[in-house]
Design a protein around this motif. Structure first.
Motif, PDB file in Angstrom:
ATOM      1  N   ILE A 323       1.004  -1.381  -0.009  1.00 50.86           N
ATOM      2  CA  ILE A 323      -0.132  -0.012   0.032  1.00 50.86           C
ATOM      3  C   ILE A 323       0.892   1.308   0.010  1.00 50.86           C
ATOM      4  CG2 ILE A 323      -1.584   1.261   1.145  1.00 50.86           C
ATOM      5  CD1 ILE A 323      -2.977  -1.291   2.321  1.00 50.86           C
ATOM      6  N   PHE A 324       0.624   2.113  -0.946  1.00 44.53           N
ATOM      7  CA  PHE A 324       1.336   3.459  -0.916  1.00 44.53           C
ATOM      8  C   PHE A 324       0.301   4.526  -0.803  1.00 44.53           C
ATOM      9  CE2 PHE A 324       3.963   0.665  -3.022  1.00 44.53           C
ATOM     10  CZ  PHE A 324       5.288   0.862  -2.502  1.00 44.53           C
ATOM     11  N   GLY A 325       0.680   5.696  -0.381  1.00 41.40           N
ATOM     12  CA  GLY A 325      -0.091   6.894  -0.117  1.00 41.40           C
ATOM     13  C   GLY A 325       0.523   8.223  -0.482  1.00 41.40           C
ATOM     14  N   LEU A 326      -0.207   9.007  -1.053  1.00 47.38           N
ATOM     15  CA  LEU A 326       0.278  10.341  -1.374  1.00 47.38           C
ATOM     16  C   LEU A 326      -0.613  11.233  -1.438  1.00 47.38           C
ATOM     17  CD1 LEU A 326       1.475  10.406  -5.248  1.00 47.38           C
ATOM     18  CD2 LEU A 326      -0.204   8.908  -4.172  1.00 47.38           C
ATOM     19  N   PRO A 346       6.412  10.421  -9.072  1.00 48.10           N
ATOM     20  CA  PRO A 346       7.412   9.255  -9.670  1.00 48.10           C
ATOM     21  C   PRO A 346       8.185   8.492  -8.735  1.00 48.10           C
ATOM     22  CG  PRO A 346       7.744  11.609 -10.178  1.00 48.10           C
ATOM     23  CD  PRO A 346       7.037  11.683  -9.191  1.00 48.10           C
ATOM     24  N   ILE A 347       8.160   8.803  -7.418  1.00 47.96           N
ATOM     25  CA  ILE A 347       8.617   7.805  -6.339  1.00 47.96           C
ATOM     26  C   ILE A 347       7.683   6.802  -6.233  1.00 47.96           C
ATOM     27  CG2 ILE A 347       9.404   7.751  -4.006  1.00 47.96           C
ATOM     28  CD1 ILE A 347      10.219  10.903  -4.376  1.00 47.96           C
ATOM     29  N   VAL A 348       6.420   6.840  -6.101  1.00 49.86           N
ATOM     30  CA  VAL A 348       5.236   5.914  -5.686  1.00 49.86           C
ATOM     31  C   VAL A 348       5.412   4.983  -7.090  1.00 49.86           C
ATOM     32  CG1 VAL A 348       2.951   5.395  -5.750  1.00 49.86           C
ATOM     33  CG2 VAL A 348       3.838   7.319  -4.331  1.00 49.86           C
ATOM     34  N   VAL A 349       5.408   5.518  -8.039  1.00 50.43           N
ATOM     35  CA  VAL A 349       5.338   4.818  -9.512  1.00 50.43           C
ATOM     36  C   VAL A 349       6.586   3.870  -9.810  1.00 50.43           C
ATOM     37  CG1 VAL A 349       5.557   4.903 -11.968  1.00 50.43           C
ATOM     38  CG2 VAL A 349       3.823   6.423 -10.589  1.00 50.43           C
ATOM     39  N   ASP A 350       7.665   4.317  -9.172  1.00 44.71           N
ATOM     40  CA  ASP A 350       9.038   3.668  -9.272  1.00 44.71           C
ATOM     41  C   ASP A 350       9.080   2.460  -8.292  1.00 44.71           C
ATOM     42  OD1 ASP A 350      11.921   3.341 -10.383  1.00 44.71           O
ATOM     43  OD2 ASP A 350      12.251   3.803  -8.226  1.00 44.71           O
ATOM     44  N   ASN A 351       8.387   2.840  -7.111  1.00 43.11           N
ATOM     45  CA  ASN A 351       8.714   1.896  -6.069  1.00 43.11           C
ATOM     46  C   ASN A 351       7.508   0.486  -6.443  1.00 43.11           C
ATOM     47  OD1 ASN A 351      10.403   2.735  -4.308  1.00 43.11           O
ATOM     48  ND2 ASN A 351       9.010   4.102  -3.166  1.00 43.11           N
ATOM     49  N   ILE A 352       6.381   0.890  -6.980  1.00 44.39           N
ATOM     50  CA  ILE A 352       5.336  -0.011  -7.416  1.00 44.39           C
ATOM     51  C   ILE A 352       5.808  -1.133  -8.424  1.00 44.39           C
ATOM     52  CG2 ILE A 352       3.314  -0.579  -8.389  1.00 44.39           C
ATOM     53  CD1 ILE A 352       2.065   1.716  -6.693  1.00 44.39           C
ATOM     54  N   ALA A 353       6.407  -0.350  -9.437  1.00 43.74           N
ATOM     55  CA  ALA A 353       7.107  -0.926 -10.472  1.00 43.74           C
ATOM     56  C   ALA A 353       8.199  -2.021 -10.079  1.00 43.74           C
ATOM     57  CB  ALA A 353       7.723   0.029 -11.684  1.00 43.74           C
ATOM     58  N   LEU A 354       9.000  -1.572  -9.177  1.00 42.49           N
ATOM     59  CA  LEU A 354      10.093  -2.370  -8.755  1.00 42.49           C
ATOM     60  C   LEU A 354       9.758  -3.452  -8.059  1.00 42.49           C
ATOM     61  CD1 LEU A 354      12.865   0.362  -7.896  1.00 42.49           C
ATOM     62  CD2 LEU A 354      13.078  -1.480  -9.761  1.00 42.49           C
ATOM     63  N   LEU A 355       8.544  -3.304  -7.022  1.00 46.07           N
ATOM     64  CA  LEU A 355       7.866  -4.553  -6.077  1.00 46.07           C
ATOM     65  C   LEU A 355       7.274  -5.403  -6.939  1.00 46.07           C
ATOM     66  CD1 LEU A 355       6.125  -2.824  -3.462  1.00 46.07           C
ATOM     67  CD2 LEU A 355       7.611  -4.532  -2.995  1.00 46.07           C
ATOM     68  N   MET A 356       6.476  -4.786  -8.297  1.00 43.92           N
ATOM     69  CA  MET A 356       6.195  -5.969  -9.278  1.00 43.92           C
ATOM     70  C   MET A 356       7.279  -6.723  -9.532  1.00 43.92           C
ATOM     71  SD  MET A 356       3.392  -3.801 -11.054  1.00 43.92           S
ATOM     72  CE  MET A 356       1.698  -3.530 -10.678  1.00 43.92           C
ATOM     73  N   TYR A 358      10.703  -7.152  -8.832  1.00 45.66           N
ATOM     74  CA  TYR A 358      12.021  -7.536  -7.996  1.00 45.66           C
ATOM     75  C   TYR A 358      11.543  -7.881  -6.515  1.00 45.66           C
ATOM     76  CZ  TYR A 358      14.556  -5.771 -11.928  1.00 45.66           C
ATOM     77  OH  TYR A 358      15.070  -5.576 -13.135  1.00 45.66           O
ATOM     78  N   ASN A 359      10.374  -7.322  -6.060  1.00 48.43           N
ATOM     79  CA  ASN A 359       9.784  -7.618  -4.738  1.00 48.43           C
ATOM     80  C   ASN A 359      10.544  -6.820  -3.926  1.00 48.43           C
ATOM     81  OD1 ASN A 359       7.887  -8.710  -3.210  1.00 48.43           O
ATOM     82  ND2 ASN A 359       9.090 -10.210  -2.532  1.00 48.43           N
ATOM     83  N   LYS A 360      11.136  -5.740  -4.146  1.00 49.09           N
ATOM     84  CA  LYS A 360      11.733  -4.575  -3.380  1.00 49.09           C
ATOM     85  C   LYS A 360      11.422  -3.238  -4.028  1.00 49.09           C
ATOM     86  CE  LYS A 360      16.580  -5.068  -4.917  1.00 49.09           C
ATOM     87  NZ  LYS A 360      16.775  -3.848  -5.415  1.00 49.09           N
ATOM     88  N   ILE A 361      11.558  -2.147  -3.052  1.00 50.71           N
ATOM     89  CA  ILE A 361      11.263  -0.920  -3.601  1.00 50.71           C
ATOM     90  C   ILE A 361      12.679  -0.340  -3.826  1.00 50.71           C
ATOM     91  CG2 ILE A 361       9.230  -0.576  -2.309  1.00 50.71           C
ATOM     92  CD1 ILE A 361      10.792   1.421  -0.285  1.00 50.71           C
ATOM     93  N   GLY A 362      12.640   0.906  -4.752  1.00 53.18           N
ATOM     94  CA  GLY A 362      13.805   1.520  -5.038  1.00 53.18           C
ATOM     95  C   GLY A 362      14.618   2.327  -4.009  1.00 53.18           C
ATOM     96  N   ASN A 363      15.531   3.072  -4.514  1.00 50.57           N
ATOM     97  CA  ASN A 363      15.966   4.128  -3.432  1.00 50.57           C
ATOM     98  C   ASN A 363      16.002   5.560  -3.574  1.00 50.57           C
ATOM     99  OD1 ASN A 363      17.378   4.314  -5.611  1.00 50.57           O
ATOM    100  ND2 ASN A 363      19.412   3.447  -5.035  1.00 50.57           N
ATOM    101  N   GLN A 364      14.708   5.745  -4.395  1.00 55.08           N
ATOM    102  CA  GLN A 364      14.510   7.044  -4.452  1.00 55.08           C
ATOM    103  C   GLN A 364      13.846   7.654  -3.174  1.00 55.08           C
ATOM    104  OE1 GLN A 364      12.214   8.673  -7.947  1.00 55.08           O
ATOM    105  NE2 GLN A 364      12.846   7.082  -9.261  1.00 55.08           N
ATOM    106  N   SER A 365      14.181   9.057  -3.116  1.00 50.99           N
ATOM    107  CA  SER A 365      13.609   9.525  -1.586  1.00 50.99           C
ATOM    108  C   SER A 365      13.090  11.030  -1.768  1.00 50.99           C
ATOM    109  CB  SER A 365      14.849   9.684  -0.816  1.00 50.99           C
ATOM    110  OG  SER A 365      14.395  10.025   0.658  1.00 50.99           O
ATOM    111  N   TYR A 366      11.896  10.960  -1.359  1.00 49.20           N
ATOM    112  CA  TYR A 366      11.147  12.314  -1.372  1.00 49.20           C
ATOM    113  C   TYR A 366      11.488  13.282  -0.204  1.00 49.20           C
ATOM    114  CZ  TYR A 366       7.053  15.481  -0.641  1.00 49.20           C
ATOM    115  OH  TYR A 366       6.460  16.607  -0.852  1.00 49.20           O
ATOM    116  N   ASN A 367      11.977  14.346  -0.334  1.00 50.72           N
ATOM    117  CA  ASN A 367      12.516  15.248   0.387  1.00 50.72           C
ATOM    118  C   ASN A 367      11.615  16.289   0.997  1.00 50.72           C
ATOM    119  OD1 ASN A 367      12.117  16.926  -1.500  1.00 50.72           O
ATOM    120  ND2 ASN A 367      14.235  18.007  -1.454  1.00 50.72           N
ATOM    121  N   GLY A 368      10.410  15.943   0.795  1.00 51.74           N
ATOM    122  CA  GLY A 368       9.337  16.739   1.390  1.00 51.74           C
ATOM    123  C   GLY A 368       9.257  18.153   0.574  1.00 51.74           C
TER     124      GLY A 368
END
Length: 435
Positions: A323-326, A346-356, A358-368
């Protein structure tokens, strides 16, 4: 009846549409559905300009069908609850919907009950809000004949914290053009201790306040609106020292005004009852108190403050990995703006794509990152861009617009707000392009 989708998105606002569009750009065969009951999608940042009579409300709206990307299924219904342990969202009339990945982005809702009398007062007579009916705001501003013009905001987080100020600056400009300035007192009552949390922006805004001769009242918590008597009742969020006072009255002889509470003091009509200060107004603009939608608040997905409990950098839920939220519903310590969503998507999209994959999220980080375009006059604007630490972080692209310091007022920033941003929103952002 139960249906299933690979990616289920709750909310057809800025966040939901952008996530679905960017996911499809990564993989056009994805099975994506959006739950959204509304027929219309609004570009709300322009409502500030609508309320000041300088933007057409109808141009802020498009049909929901026209903005949902082709290939995404629109479930025209309300989400009413979650069962995240079995990957299910329960809807009002379309049954249960299961998912592999869920994106929660329904935005926020207004809770009028948090201010006594607000429900009865809002959008009627001289009480207005750009958040709910900007056309009515313009009617109120246009028909104002002088007296006390009160602008205020609640103690809850709100969409774009600077918005209650923008309409005030434009209204002052309008009053001046109509020759009403001499018989008008403008008051900005805020629960905050500063006019804006980013120092270079606050410096500019205090100069604007001085130029426009606006009385700012800090630490003012709005408690009640008496629409019949036209009084807004406040309590103070700080203790006043012994030799200082909040307002000048026959009981305050020998005391000085507390400068942390009053700036550019105006001795407007007041009533005091107990620990409450009633400001008498001839027009009142406010931002209504804002909360997460009830079905989110009542779920197991929220933090103690009842906002969606997501990681501040990855946007992944802190309990449920799929689950992701934004967007406005997310419990993030930054301003709730479309500009923030632009960086979160883009961070949510990247993380979902990588989870699908490789079953792990990426290393992009939202800085607020968030941004608040602060209109200060017809034809002038300041652009507050900042991160979690309230650092001022202007976009280097502004140099291409020949804007060297966006913490200062500039006419080119006004052009950006009025013409460029709406164009980019409809034609680039909602189409899944990074801008």
């Amino acid at each position: 009846m139960t249906t299933h989708h690979q990616v289920l998105i709750i909310g057809g606002g800025t966040a939901g549409i952008m996530v679905s569009a960017q996911l499809l750009k990564k993989d056009k065969n994805l099975d994506i559905a959006i739950i959204e009951p509304a027929e219309t999608h609004y570009y709300q940042p322009a409502w500030t300009l609508v309320g000041a009579g300088t933007f057409d409300f109808s141009k802020t709206a498009k049909t929901m069908a026209s903005v949902i990307p082709q290939g995404v299924q629109w479930i025209k219904d309300y989400a009413v609850s979650f069962d995240p342990d079995v990957n299910t969202v329960i809807t009002k009339s379309k049954g249960d919907i299961t998912y592999d990945y869920l994106v929660v982005a329904p935005g926020l809702v207004y809770d009028f009950s948090l201010i006594d009398g607000l429900k009865e007062a809002i959008d009627k007579g001289v009480v207005c809000s750009n958040y709910t009916d900007p056309n009515h705001t313009w009617e109120v501003v246009k028909n104002f004949k002088g007296g006390t013009a009160l602008f205020t905001q609640p103690t809850t987080p709100i969409k774009c914290g600077g918005a209650p100020q923008k309409i005030m600056y434009l209204a002052e400009n309008h009053f001046k053009n109509k020759g009403l300035k001499a018989k008008t007192d403008i008051i900005f009552a805020t629960p905050g201790s500063v006019i804006f949390g980013v120092k270079p922006i606050a410096k500019t805004l205090m100069e604007v306040v001085d130029r426009k001769d606006i009385n700012v009242r800090f630490h003012h918590k709005l408690m009640r609106i008496d629409a019949d008597k036209k009084i807004a009742w406040y309590e103070l969020a700080k203790t006043i020292e012994e030799n200082k006072c909040v307002i000048i009255s026959d009981k305050t002889e020998g005391k000085i005004l507390d400068p942390s509470v009053q700036h550019n003091y105006k001795n407007v009509k007041m009533t005091i009852e107990g620990n409450r200060y009633g400001i008498h107004y001839d027009m009142l603009h406010l931002a209504p108190p804002s909360v997460a939608p009830k079905f989110v608040q009542d779920s197991s997905l929220v933090n103690d403050a009842k906002w969606l409990d997501v990681d501040h950098h990855t946007m992944q839920h802190n309990t449920y990995d799929n689950i992701f939220g934004l967007g406005d519903v997310a419990g993030l310590p930054t301003a709730k703006t479309g500009a923030a969503i632009r960086k979160q998507v883009p961070i949510v999209v990247d993380n979902i794509a990588l989870l699908m994959k490789y079953n792990k999220i990426g290393n992009q980080s939202y800085n607020g990152y968030s941004s608040c375009p602060l209109v200060t006059d017809y034809g002038k604007m300041v652009l507050a861009e900042f991160d979690y630490d309230k650092n001022f972080i202007p976009d280097p692209k502004l140099k291409q617009l020949m804007i060297n310091d966006s913490s200062k007022e500039h006419w080119r920033l006004w052009m950006l707000k009025k013409y460029m941003l709406p164009y980019l929103y409809w034609n680039k952002m909602l189409k899944g392009l990074n801008v």
